[in-house]
Design a protein around this motif. Structure first.
Motif, short mmCIF file in Angstrom:
data_model
loop_
_atom_site.label_atom_id
_atom_site.label_comp_id
_atom_site.label_asym_id
_atom_site.label_seq_id
_atom_site.Cartn_x
_atom_site.Cartn_y
_atom_site.Cartn_z
N SER A 85 -8.32 6.48 -4.43
CA SER A 85 -7.95 7.55 -3.49
C SER A 85 -7.44 6.97 -2.18
CB SER A 85 -9.16 8.46 -3.23
OG SER A 85 -10.24 7.71 -2.67
N ASP A 86 -8.01 5.86 -1.74
CA ASP A 86 -7.51 5.21 -0.53
C ASP A 86 -6.09 4.69 -0.74
OD1 ASP A 86 -9.91 5.71 0.70
OD2 ASP A 86 -10.73 3.70 0.37
N ILE A 87 -5.83 4.19 -1.94
CA ILE A 87 -4.49 3.71 -2.24
C ILE A 87 -3.48 4.86 -2.21
CG2 ILE A 87 -3.04 2.79 -4.10
CD1 ILE A 87 -5.30 0.94 -4.85
N LYS A 88 -3.83 5.97 -2.85
CA LYS A 88 -2.92 7.12 -2.87
C LYS A 88 -2.65 7.65 -1.47
CE LYS A 88 -4.27 8.66 -7.52
NZ LYS A 88 -4.89 9.75 -8.32
N GLU A 89 -3.69 7.74 -0.66
CA GLU A 89 -3.52 8.24 0.70
C GLU A 89 -2.64 7.31 1.53
OE1 GLU A 89 -6.28 9.59 4.54
OE2 GLU A 89 -7.21 8.88 2.67
N ALA A 90 -2.85 6.00 1.38
CA ALA A 90 -2.05 5.04 2.13
C ALA A 90 -0.58 5.08 1.72
CB ALA A 90 -2.60 3.62 1.94
N LEU A 91 -0.32 5.27 0.43
CA LEU A 91 1.07 5.36 -0.04
C LEU A 91 1.73 6.63 0.44
CD1 LEU A 91 0.73 4.02 -3.70
CD2 LEU A 91 1.72 2.83 -1.73
N LEU A 92 1.02 7.75 0.39
CA LEU A 92 1.58 9.03 0.81
C LEU A 92 1.87 9.05 2.31
CD1 LEU A 92 -0.54 11.57 -1.30
CD2 LEU A 92 1.86 10.94 -1.64
N GLN A 93 1.02 8.41 3.09
CA GLN A 93 1.21 8.35 4.53
C GLN A 93 2.08 7.17 4.96
OE1 GLN A 93 -2.62 8.37 6.43
NE2 GLN A 93 -3.18 10.40 5.63
N ARG A 94 2.61 6.45 3.97
CA ARG A 94 3.50 5.31 4.20
C ARG A 94 2.84 4.22 5.05
NH1 ARG A 94 8.55 6.30 2.34
NH2 ARG A 94 9.09 8.50 1.95
N LYS A 95 1.54 4.11 4.93
CA LYS A 95 0.83 3.02 5.58
C LYS A 95 0.89 1.75 4.73
CE LYS A 95 -2.44 5.94 8.11
NZ LYS A 95 -3.88 6.26 8.34
N ALA A 96 1.26 1.89 3.49
CA ALA A 96 1.41 0.75 2.58
C ALA A 96 2.71 0.91 1.81
CB ALA A 96 0.23 0.65 1.63
N ALA A 97 3.39 -0.21 1.58
CA ALA A 97 4.65 -0.17 0.84
C ALA A 97 4.43 -0.07 -0.65
CB ALA A 97 5.49 -1.39 1.17
N ALA A 98 3.32 -0.64 -1.13
CA ALA A 98 3.02 -0.63 -2.56
C ALA A 98 1.55 -0.97 -2.75
CB ALA A 98 3.90 -1.64 -3.30
N ALA A 99 1.10 -0.84 -3.98
CA ALA A 99 -0.29 -1.17 -4.33
C ALA A 99 -0.35 -1.54 -5.81
CB ALA A 99 -1.22 0.02 -4.04
N PHE A 100 -1.32 -2.37 -6.16
CA PHE A 100 -1.49 -2.72 -7.57
C PHE A 100 -2.97 -2.84 -7.89
CE2 PHE A 100 -1.30 -6.74 -5.30
CZ PHE A 100 -2.26 -7.53 -5.92
N ILE A 101 -3.28 -2.60 -9.17
CA ILE A 101 -4.65 -2.65 -9.66
C ILE A 101 -4.71 -3.60 -10.85
CG2 ILE A 101 -6.56 -1.32 -10.63
CD1 ILE A 101 -5.48 1.14 -9.21
N ILE A 102 -5.57 -4.59 -10.78
CA ILE A 102 -5.77 -5.53 -11.88
C ILE A 102 -6.83 -4.94 -12.82
CG2 ILE A 102 -6.45 -7.87 -12.52
CD1 ILE A 102 -5.56 -8.78 -9.77
N PRO A 103 -6.52 -4.75 -14.09
CA PRO A 103 -7.45 -4.08 -15.01
C PRO A 103 -8.69 -4.93 -15.30
CG PRO A 103 -5.57 -4.94 -16.20
CD PRO A 103 -5.26 -5.11 -14.74
N PRO A 104 -9.78 -4.31 -15.77
CA PRO A 104 -11.04 -5.04 -16.01
C PRO A 104 -10.91 -6.14 -17.06
CG PRO A 104 -11.40 -2.67 -15.97
CD PRO A 104 -9.92 -2.87 -15.99
N GLU A 105 -10.10 -5.92 -18.09
CA GLU A 105 -10.02 -6.87 -19.20
C GLU A 105 -8.88 -7.87 -19.02
OE1 GLU A 105 -7.38 -3.35 -20.17
OE2 GLU A 105 -9.30 -3.73 -19.18
N PHE A 106 -8.42 -8.06 -17.78
CA PHE A 106 -7.25 -8.89 -17.53
C PHE A 106 -7.44 -10.33 -18.04
CE2 PHE A 106 -4.63 -11.60 -14.71
CZ PHE A 106 -3.38 -11.10 -15.04
N THR A 107 -8.56 -10.97 -17.66
CA THR A 107 -8.80 -12.38 -18.07
C THR A 107 -8.99 -12.49 -19.58
OG1 THR A 107 -9.81 -12.90 -15.94
CG2 THR A 107 -10.32 -14.37 -17.78
#
Length: 380
Positions: free
Chosen positions: A82-104
């Motif tokens: 939710s913090d990521i979505k809010e930051a993107l909508l308010q243009r406080k962040a240019a982008a965001a990414f999430i590393i999934p749990p099973e990445f390794t």
């Protein structure tokens, strides 16, 4: 000595009280600084990128470290989606990414889990981030494949990541200074228009002297006309220098605007332009007889020359004949000189620009000293 007395008199009349300091020093500096702060690229323009690492293995933390080495963006950890979505909508962040749990785990099995990238609009930072993620994930997958091929246990993968993060072989990016700040031309235009305001200030002082017969008494006294012209020149020059220093200091050190060139070289070039401006004011002062015409002076001299010289828009977008005409106004030489300084050239390489500005000053000051005579005003 007489010239110095006249110069000190001009300075005292202009900024000799609180009202004068407020109107001629503080207010212009604050107004121009506000304009530069609003439209200029002054502060830290590094894009903000948020991330969440849900992976508990070594690959997730390794990916974060490697992505953080890129100077195109600045990584910050987010607490929730939710913090990521809010930051993107308010243009406080240019982008965001999430590393999934099973990445390794999936990386060790040979099928890396996709990293979820979110962006509101495509930007330079988000594009660089996407390319960097693909590169780092591909590199980690290749390293895993090499371990399998060599028959090494996959438990050694964290050790491989540690060695990779040392970056024993690195590249160095050199800023050749080929490009100046994109907003530098417009910011410089504001500064030059501010200096052109000295035309009205100087003309107003001369007209007041003429109206009150102060100039008549000067010429009747044992004071040569050259001393009077020099006194007016010194007063305007010292006053203009003070205004330039205040504006540059506020915009550079208080606002934080990055001009991209040394302070003293910047000041020197503006001083040469100031000489040309004073020459214009001296010439105009000899012809104007009524203070009510001052607004017309600004409309007929300052505004058109600023338009032609590139204060409002780049000279390159104007028709060819107007580009040639721009060489006959000092603004174009000052703006081009400042851009060249910001692009890495030294002040010695701008000898032509300084010479042309000095010629503007010499010719116009010479004309001003000839026509600067006492006379009756139109209202007299």
């Amino acid at each position: 000595m007489n010239s110095l007395i006249i110069a000190l008199g001009i300075i005292k009349r202009t900024i000799g009280n609180r009202k004068g300091i407020l109107l001629h020093i503080l207010v212009p500096a604050l107004v121009i600084s506000a304009l530069i702060g609003l439209m200029g690229d002054g502060g830290d323009d590094t894009a903000q990128v948020l991330y969440m690492n849900r992976d508990t293995g070594a690959a997730g933390s390794h990916l974060i470290k490697e992505l953080g080495r890129n100077d195109s963006y600045r990584l910050s950890e987010a607490a929730s989606e939710s913090d990521i979505k809010e930051a993107l909508l308010q243009r406080k962040a240019a982008a965001a990414f999430i590393i999934p749990p099973e990445f390794t785990d999936r990386l060790l099995k040979g099928s890396p889990a996709p990293v979820e990238l979110s962006e509101l609009t495509m930007s330079e930072a988000s594009f660089a981030l996407r390319m960097n993620i693909d590169h780092q994930v591909g590199l980690a997958a290749m390293q895993t494949a090499m371990l399998k091929t060599a028959g090494e246990p996959l438990e050694r993968m964290p050790r491989v990541f540690e060695q990779t993060e040392k970056h024993q072989v690195t590249t160095k990016t050199s800023d050749l200074g080929l490009y100046s700040n994109a907003s530098l031309g417009f910011v410089t235009g504001f500064l030059l228009m501010f200096l052109m305001g000295l035309v009205n200030t100087s003309v107003s002082a001369v007209i007041e002297d003429r109206k009150r017969n102060t100039m008549t008494r000067m010429f009747a006294a044992p004071v040569r006309s050259g001393e009077i012209a020099l006194g007016n020149f010194l007063g305007s020059f010292l006053l203009g220098t003070l205004q330039i220093v205040v504006v540059l200091a506020v915009t550079k050190y208080a606002i934080g605007y990055r001009y991209g060139l040394p302070f003293w070289e910047h000041l020197l070039l503006l001083e040469f332009f100031l000489l040309a401006v004073i020459g214009i004011s001296s010439s105009v002062a000899g012809f104007v007889r009524n203070s009510e015409n001052l607004s017309a002076i600004n409309a007929m001299i300052a505004t058109p020359t600023c338009m032609l010289g590139g204060c409002f828009w780049p000279v390159a977008i104007m028709p060819e004949f107007m580009q040639k005409l721009s060489h006959f106004v000092p603004q174009s030489w000052a703006i081009e000189g400042i851009k060249r300084l910001a692009s890495g050239q030294s002040i010695e390489e701008l000898w032509m620009h300084l010479t042309v500005l000095a010629l503007f000053a010499v010719v116009l000051l010479g004309l001003g000293s000839v026509v600067l005579k006492p006379g009756e005003t139109d209202s007299a």
